[in-house]
Design a protein around this motif. Structure first.
Motif, PDB file in Angstrom:
ATOM      1  N   LYS A 199       0.709  -1.250   0.015  1.00 28.44           N
ATOM      2  CA  LYS A 199      -0.023  -0.045  -0.041  1.00 28.44           C
ATOM      3  C   LYS A 199       0.716   1.212   0.068  1.00 28.44           C
ATOM      4  CE  LYS A 199      -3.398   2.400   2.701  1.00 28.44           C
ATOM      5  NZ  LYS A 199      -4.532   2.484   3.844  1.00 28.44           N
ATOM      6  N   GLU A 200       1.985   1.082   0.757  1.00 29.83           N
ATOM      7  CA  GLU A 200       2.816   2.330   0.784  1.00 29.83           C
ATOM      8  C   GLU A 200       3.590   2.707  -0.500  1.00 29.83           C
ATOM      9  OE1 GLU A 200       6.606   4.042   3.494  1.00 29.83           O
ATOM     10  OE2 GLU A 200       5.991   2.044   3.682  1.00 29.83           O
ATOM     11  N   ALA A 201       3.896   1.471  -0.994  1.00 23.87           N
ATOM     12  CA  ALA A 201       4.668   1.885  -2.277  1.00 23.87           C
ATOM     13  C   ALA A 201       3.494   2.263  -3.510  1.00 23.87           C
ATOM     14  CB  ALA A 201       5.054   0.399  -3.204  1.00 23.87           C
ATOM     15  N   ILE A 202       2.358   1.668  -3.340  1.00 24.74           N
ATOM     16  CA  ILE A 202       1.472   2.282  -4.319  1.00 24.74           C
ATOM     17  C   ILE A 202       1.019   3.981  -4.050  1.00 24.74           C
ATOM     18  CG2 ILE A 202      -1.118   2.291  -5.064  1.00 24.74           C
ATOM     19  CD1 ILE A 202      -0.824  -0.900  -4.679  1.00 24.74           C
ATOM     20  N   GLY A 203       0.917   4.176  -2.908  1.00 20.77           N
ATOM     21  CA  GLY A 203       0.796   5.578  -2.333  1.00 20.77           C
ATOM     22  C   GLY A 203       1.825   6.360  -2.513  1.00 20.77           C
ATOM     23  N   LEU A 204       3.026   6.099  -2.680  1.00 16.69           N
ATOM     24  CA  LEU A 204       4.279   6.985  -3.010  1.00 16.69           C
ATOM     25  C   LEU A 204       4.124   7.224  -4.812  1.00 16.69           C
ATOM     26  CD1 LEU A 204       7.038   5.338  -0.988  1.00 16.69           C
ATOM     27  CD2 LEU A 204       5.918   7.636  -0.711  1.00 16.69           C
ATOM     28  N   ALA A 205       3.484   6.201  -5.310  1.00 15.96           N
ATOM     29  CA  ALA A 205       3.307   6.369  -6.933  1.00 15.96           C
ATOM     30  C   ALA A 205       2.102   7.205  -7.239  1.00 15.96           C
ATOM     31  CB  ALA A 205       3.508   5.058  -7.594  1.00 15.96           C
ATOM     32  N   GLY A 206       1.457   7.633  -6.211  1.00 17.38           N
ATOM     33  CA  GLY A 206      -0.040   8.249  -6.533  1.00 17.38           C
ATOM     34  C   GLY A 206      -1.032   7.628  -6.577  1.00 17.38           C
ATOM     35  N   GLY A 207      -1.006   6.176  -6.286  1.00 17.36           N
ATOM     36  CA  GLY A 207      -2.180   5.398  -6.676  1.00 17.36           C
ATOM     37  C   GLY A 207      -2.990   5.011  -5.271  1.00 17.36           C
ATOM     38  N   GLU A 208      -4.119   4.459  -5.389  1.00 18.26           N
ATOM     39  CA  GLU A 208      -4.916   4.406  -4.129  1.00 18.26           C
ATOM     40  C   GLU A 208      -4.990   2.716  -4.056  1.00 18.26           C
ATOM     41  OE1 GLU A 208      -9.754   4.721  -3.238  1.00 18.26           O
ATOM     42  OE2 GLU A 208      -8.984   5.573  -4.903  1.00 18.26           O
ATOM     43  N   ALA A 209      -4.805   2.505  -2.666  1.00 22.17           N
ATOM     44  CA  ALA A 209      -5.021   1.034  -2.223  1.00 22.17           C
ATOM     45  C   ALA A 209      -5.319   0.786  -0.874  1.00 22.17           C
ATOM     46  CB  ALA A 209      -3.605   0.553  -2.379  1.00 22.17           C
ATOM     47  N   HIS A 210      -6.119  -0.059  -0.436  1.00 25.45           N
ATOM     48  CA  HIS A 210      -6.571  -0.363   0.658  1.00 25.45           C
ATOM     49  C   HIS A 210      -6.251  -1.723   1.247  1.00 25.45           C
ATOM     50  CE1 HIS A 210      -9.416   3.190   0.415  1.00 25.45           C
ATOM     51  NE2 HIS A 210      -9.206   2.885  -0.876  1.00 25.45           N
ATOM     52  N   VAL A 211      -6.078  -1.978   2.397  1.00 26.36           N
ATOM     53  CA  VAL A 211      -5.740  -3.335   2.852  1.00 26.36           C
ATOM     54  C   VAL A 211      -6.993  -4.164   3.382  1.00 26.36           C
ATOM     55  CG1 VAL A 211      -4.263  -4.567   4.592  1.00 26.36           C
ATOM     56  CG2 VAL A 211      -3.330  -2.840   3.443  1.00 26.36           C
ATOM     57  N   PHE A 212      -7.108  -5.280   3.169  1.00 24.45           N
ATOM     58  CA  PHE A 212      -8.100  -6.224   3.681  1.00 24.45           C
ATOM     59  C   PHE A 212      -7.507  -7.697   4.219  1.00 24.45           C
ATOM     60  CE2 PHE A 212      -9.956  -3.512   0.799  1.00 24.45           C
ATOM     61  CZ  PHE A 212     -10.821  -2.941   1.487  1.00 24.45           C
ATOM     62  N   GLN A 213      -7.201  -7.815   5.367  1.00 23.55           N
ATOM     63  CA  GLN A 213      -6.572  -8.884   5.826  1.00 23.55           C
ATOM     64  C   GLN A 213      -7.410  -9.994   5.692  1.00 23.55           C
ATOM     65  OE1 GLN A 213      -4.375  -8.263   9.401  1.00 23.55           O
ATOM     66  NE2 GLN A 213      -3.428 -10.140   9.475  1.00 23.55           N
ATOM     67  N   ALA A 214      -6.954 -11.353   5.195  1.00 27.76           N
ATOM     68  CA  ALA A 214      -7.804 -12.442   4.840  1.00 27.76           C
ATOM     69  C   ALA A 214      -7.014 -13.665   4.716  1.00 27.76           C
ATOM     70  CB  ALA A 214      -8.864 -12.245   3.774  1.00 27.76           C
ATOM     71  N   ASN A 215      -7.368 -15.008   4.981  1.00 33.45           N
ATOM     72  CA  ASN A 215      -6.971 -15.981   4.796  1.00 33.45           C
ATOM     73  C   ASN A 215      -7.529 -16.703   3.608  1.00 33.45           C
ATOM     74  OD1 ASN A 215      -5.993 -18.626   4.502  1.00 33.45           O
ATOM     75  ND2 ASN A 215      -6.350 -19.097   6.626  1.00 33.45           N
ATOM     76  N   VAL A 216      -7.094 -16.862   2.607  1.00 32.48           N
ATOM     77  CA  VAL A 216      -7.962 -17.258   1.340  1.00 32.48           C
ATOM     78  C   VAL A 216      -8.549 -18.809   1.383  1.00 32.48           C
ATOM     79  CG1 VAL A 216      -6.931 -15.707  -0.238  1.00 32.48           C
ATOM     80  CG2 VAL A 216      -6.110 -17.953  -0.157  1.00 32.48           C
ATOM     81  N   ALA A 217      -8.117 -19.498   2.255  1.00 32.50           N
ATOM     82  CA  ALA A 217      -8.320 -20.884   2.523  1.00 32.50           C
ATOM     83  C   ALA A 217      -9.359 -20.973   3.387  1.00 32.50           C
ATOM     84  CB  ALA A 217      -7.386 -21.808   2.921  1.00 32.50           C
ATOM     85  N   ASP A 218      -9.991 -19.994   4.035  1.00 32.66           N
ATOM     86  CA  ASP A 218     -10.778 -19.633   5.129  1.00 32.66           C
ATOM     87  C   ASP A 218     -12.270 -19.113   4.448  1.00 32.66           C
ATOM     88  OD1 ASP A 218     -12.273 -18.322   7.601  1.00 32.66           O
ATOM     89  OD2 ASP A 218     -11.635 -20.217   8.059  1.00 32.66           O
ATOM     90  N   ALA A 219     -13.247 -19.910   4.399  1.00 29.76           N
ATOM     91  CA  ALA A 219     -14.504 -19.416   4.029  1.00 29.76           C
ATOM     92  C   ALA A 219     -15.046 -17.838   4.654  1.00 29.76           C
ATOM     93  CB  ALA A 219     -15.686 -20.209   3.722  1.00 29.76           C
ATOM     94  N   ALA A 220     -15.125 -18.030   5.545  1.00 32.53           N
ATOM     95  CA  ALA A 220     -15.502 -16.793   6.612  1.00 32.53           C
ATOM     96  C   ALA A 220     -14.638 -15.743   6.373  1.00 32.53           C
ATOM     97  CB  ALA A 220     -15.662 -17.073   8.284  1.00 32.53           C
ATOM     98  N   SER A 221     -13.349 -16.080   6.446  1.00 29.32           N
ATOM     99  CA  SER A 221     -12.320 -14.674   6.221  1.00 29.32           C
ATOM    100  C   SER A 221     -12.519 -14.301   4.747  1.00 29.32           C
ATOM    101  CB  SER A 221     -11.026 -15.312   6.629  1.00 29.32           C
ATOM    102  OG  SER A 221      -9.937 -14.463   6.365  1.00 29.32           O
ATOM    103  N   VAL A 222     -12.853 -15.228   3.987  1.00 31.73           N
ATOM    104  CA  VAL A 222     -12.835 -14.278   2.494  1.00 31.73           C
ATOM    105  C   VAL A 222     -14.187 -13.694   2.333  1.00 31.73           C
ATOM    106  CG1 VAL A 222     -13.368 -14.954   0.054  1.00 31.73           C
ATOM    107  CG2 VAL A 222     -11.617 -16.304   1.529  1.00 31.73           C
ATOM    108  N   GLU A 223     -15.248 -14.259   2.978  1.00 28.15           N
ATOM    109  CA  GLU A 223     -16.567 -13.362   3.016  1.00 28.15           C
ATOM    110  C   GLU A 223     -16.438 -12.193   3.521  1.00 28.15           C
ATOM    111  OE1 GLU A 223     -19.159 -14.145   1.094  1.00 28.15           O
ATOM    112  OE2 GLU A 223     -17.967 -15.785   0.166  1.00 28.15           O
TER     113      GLU A 223
END
Length: 252
Positions: free
Chosen positions: A46-70
């Motif tokens: 996210k910091e690297a994207i911001g330094l380049a003038g872009g927009e990013a947001h962080v969403f922490q999740a374990n892709v192997a866990d259904a509830a986390s993904v949802e």
């Protein structure tokens, strides 16, 4: 935000191909949702994207866990209002393990990330894309050249990557009615930390050990942007991008 703003999500965005693709998508004008298990590398992306003038947001999740993904995708829907592109990239390497000593727990771990994780994220994105207005979007699955040809002693990794092709084709078919396109990018030897061992030598089909050529990961990121930027009337169903001189095309 302007009405023309587009929104992309990238799984495994904390490093390697995922980070490079997220940066490239942001540079192309997408607002990017960064998805992964560990917050720290996602925040670095996210910091690297911001330094380049872009927009990013962080969403922490374990892709192997259904509830986390949802949970992550519900947060993305709330933050962005829609989702135009998913780069379904998260996966794990599995190394070379002879079949006769393969552990079931190891098999299950590889399948959970490389197959179930792809399904869960695709399902969540598909639901958003079907429900939103205007309807539609694009899902890009990270396959591998292992979706076509195995390396020695890689049964779980190879099986999951072959299965990703089935997921891609199924979504490409089922998504037609809802303007949802689905693509697969099969990558061979992108220069990331996961492929550094190839400089020293990796097991070949004839049983020898040999170093292999790698390519700059930026080429993969640019290919993802090309696929993501197509109008929904057009689709790259499958793309193979690889180091030109790697020993993929030919007999072992």
């Amino acid at each position: 935000m302007p009405a023309s703003k587009q929104f992309a999500a990238v799984t495994g965005a904390g490093s390697g191909i995922g980070r490079s693709a997220a940066l490239a998508l942001a540079n192309a004008g997408f607002a990017v949702a960064l998805i992964g298990r560990r917050a720290e590398p996602l925040l670095e992306t996210k910091e690297a994207i911001g330094l380049a003038g872009g927009e990013a947001h962080v969403f922490q999740a374990n892709v192997a866990d259904a509830a986390s993904v949802e949970h992550a995708f519900s947060q993305i829907a709330e933050a962005f209002g829609r989702l135009d592109v998913l780069f379904n990239n998260a996966g794990r390497n599995a190394g070379a393990v002879p079949l006769e000593v393969y552990e079931v727990d190891f098999w299950n771990d590889v399948v959970a990330t490389n197959l179930t994780g792809v399904f869960l994220c695709a399902r969540a994105a598909y639901r958003l894309m079907k429900a939103q207005s205007p309807q539609g979007g694009r899902i890009i699955n990270n396959g591998s050249i292992s979706a076509h040809s195995p390396r020695p002693h890689t049964i779980a990794y190879t099986a999951t990557k072959h299965a990703v092709t089935g997921i891609t084709k199924s979504i490409a078919l089922d998504g037609r009615a809802f303007n949802i396109a689905c693509s697969q990018i099969d990558i061979g030897n992108a220069a990331t930390s996961l492929t550094e061992r190839m400089n020293r030598g990796v097991l070949q089909a004839d049983g020898s050990m040999a170093p292999e050529a790698r390519m700059d990961v930026t080429h993969v990121a640019n290919a993802v942007v090309h696929m993501a930027s197509l109008p929904l009337e057009a689709n790259v169903l499958n793309m193979t991008i690889m180091a030109t001189t790697m020993p993929f095309v030919g007999r072992g």
